[in-house]
Design a protein around this motif. Sequence first.
Motif, mmCIF file in Angstrom:
data_model
loop_
_atom_site.group_PDB
_atom_site.id
_atom_site.type_symbol
_atom_site.label_atom_id
_atom_site.label_comp_id
_atom_site.label_asym_id
_atom_site.label_seq_id
_atom_site.Cartn_x
_atom_site.Cartn_y
_atom_site.Cartn_z
ATOM 1 N N LYS A 24 0.945 -1.143 -0.175
ATOM 2 C CA LYS A 24 0.190 -0.019 -0.062
ATOM 3 C C LYS A 24 0.799 1.312 0.039
ATOM 4 C CE LYS A 24 -0.955 0.875 4.874
ATOM 5 N NZ LYS A 24 -2.202 0.987 5.877
ATOM 6 N N ILE A 25 2.200 0.990 0.493
ATOM 7 C CA ILE A 25 3.007 2.363 0.546
ATOM 8 C C ILE A 25 3.493 2.666 -0.822
ATOM 9 C CG2 ILE A 25 5.217 3.112 1.266
ATOM 10 C CD1 ILE A 25 4.894 1.618 3.895
ATOM 11 N N GLY A 40 -0.576 3.997 -9.913
ATOM 12 C CA GLY A 40 -1.068 3.625 -8.712
ATOM 13 C C GLY A 40 -2.174 2.491 -8.934
ATOM 14 N N ARG A 41 -3.135 2.823 -9.761
ATOM 15 C CA ARG A 41 -4.212 1.898 -9.861
ATOM 16 C C ARG A 41 -3.791 0.535 -10.771
ATOM 17 N NH1 ARG A 41 -8.854 1.455 -7.217
ATOM 18 N NH2 ARG A 41 -9.379 3.566 -6.050
ATOM 19 N N PHE A 42 -3.273 0.881 -11.794
ATOM 20 C CA PHE A 42 -2.582 -0.095 -12.657
ATOM 21 C C PHE A 42 -1.653 -0.903 -11.811
ATOM 22 C CE2 PHE A 42 -3.083 3.048 -16.326
ATOM 23 C CZ PHE A 42 -3.992 2.387 -16.861
ATOM 24 N N TYR A 43 -0.903 -0.352 -10.789
ATOM 25 C CA TYR A 43 -0.077 -1.208 -9.981
ATOM 26 C C TYR A 43 -0.607 -2.322 -9.334
ATOM 27 C CZ TYR A 43 2.815 -2.343 -5.954
ATOM 28 O OH TYR A 43 3.581 -2.936 -5.004
ATOM 29 N N VAL A 44 -1.977 -1.701 -8.636
ATOM 30 C CA VAL A 44 -2.693 -2.746 -8.075
ATOM 31 C C VAL A 44 -3.573 -3.697 -8.687
ATOM 32 C CG1 VAL A 44 -2.630 -1.498 -5.861
ATOM 33 C CG2 VAL A 44 -4.686 -0.970 -7.231
ATOM 34 N N GLY A 45 -3.724 -3.227 -10.083
ATOM 35 C CA GLY A 45 -4.558 -4.272 -11.057
ATOM 36 C C GLY A 45 -5.831 -3.645 -11.248
ATOM 37 N N LEU A 72 -2.564 5.124 1.456
ATOM 38 C CA LEU A 72 -1.527 5.150 2.551
ATOM 39 C C LEU A 72 -2.156 4.798 3.815
ATOM 40 C CD1 LEU A 72 0.750 7.933 1.300
ATOM 41 C CD2 LEU A 72 1.296 5.542 1.215
ATOM 42 N N THR A 73 -3.426 5.311 4.263
ATOM 43 C CA THR A 73 -3.863 5.387 5.207
ATOM 44 C C THR A 73 -4.995 4.244 5.911
ATOM 45 O OG1 THR A 73 -5.653 6.861 4.657
ATOM 46 C CG2 THR A 73 -3.854 7.927 5.438
ATOM 47 N N SER A 74 -5.543 3.557 4.609
ATOM 48 C CA SER A 74 -6.343 2.746 4.713
ATOM 49 C C SER A 74 -6.012 1.185 5.018
ATOM 50 C CB SER A 74 -7.534 2.768 3.653
ATOM 51 O OG SER A 74 -8.591 1.883 3.655
ATOM 52 N N GLY A 82 -8.273 -9.223 -4.779
ATOM 53 C CA GLY A 82 -9.433 -9.100 -3.570
ATOM 54 C C GLY A 82 -8.269 -9.223 -2.205
ATOM 55 N N ARG A 83 -7.058 -9.333 -2.486
ATOM 56 C CA ARG A 83 -6.411 -9.609 -1.071
ATOM 57 C C ARG A 83 -5.696 -8.023 -0.532
ATOM 58 N NH1 ARG A 83 -2.336 -13.267 -4.559
ATOM 59 N NH2 ARG A 83 -2.464 -11.335 -5.667
ATOM 60 N N VAL A 84 -5.757 -8.069 0.763
ATOM 61 C CA VAL A 84 -5.504 -6.942 1.269
ATOM 62 C C VAL A 84 -3.873 -6.401 1.051
ATOM 63 C CG1 VAL A 84 -5.196 -5.748 3.427
ATOM 64 C CG2 VAL A 84 -7.159 -7.383 3.126
ATOM 65 N N LEU A 85 -3.869 -5.080 0.896
ATOM 66 C CA LEU A 85 -2.620 -4.745 0.313
ATOM 67 C C LEU A 85 -1.451 -4.755 1.620
ATOM 68 C CD1 LEU A 85 -3.258 -1.564 -1.717
ATOM 69 C CD2 LEU A 85 -2.600 -3.737 -2.656
ATOM 70 N N ARG A 86 -0.332 -5.030 1.365
ATOM 71 C CA ARG A 86 0.718 -4.969 2.688
ATOM 72 C C ARG A 86 1.202 -3.931 3.018
ATOM 73 N NH1 ARG A 86 5.467 -7.873 1.283
ATOM 74 N NH2 ARG A 86 5.008 -7.420 -0.769
ATOM 75 N N GLY A 87 1.593 -3.567 3.976
ATOM 76 C CA GLY A 87 2.557 -2.357 4.472
ATOM 77 C C GLY A 87 2.136 -1.598 5.281
#
Length: 87
Positions: A24-25, A40-45, A72-74, A82-87
């Motif tokens: 997420k960072i 950023g959106r392309f990065y997460v798919g 950054l905050t969520s 559908g997996r939660v972003l790390r960080g």
Amino acid sequence: MTVPTPEAPYGVDPLGRPYSDKSKIVAGILQIFLGSLGIGRFYVGSVGVGIAQLFTCGGLGIWALIDGILFLTSNDRTDKAGRVLRG
């Protein structure tokens, strides 16, 4: 932290949801600095939202900035699978 499994190679969060291989960072920084291109959106798919940000210049920068801050905050942002972003 639990032992990684094939279903969750990066572990799971406290609610039992598997972590993504994406950070997420990284997503937040990409979205703040390159959000007008939807990077950023392309990065997460999220290709559809990335294209929308590309065509609107990130909502004239406002959408991209808010989106970057939310990355950054969520703790609930997810990747394409559908997996939660790390960080």
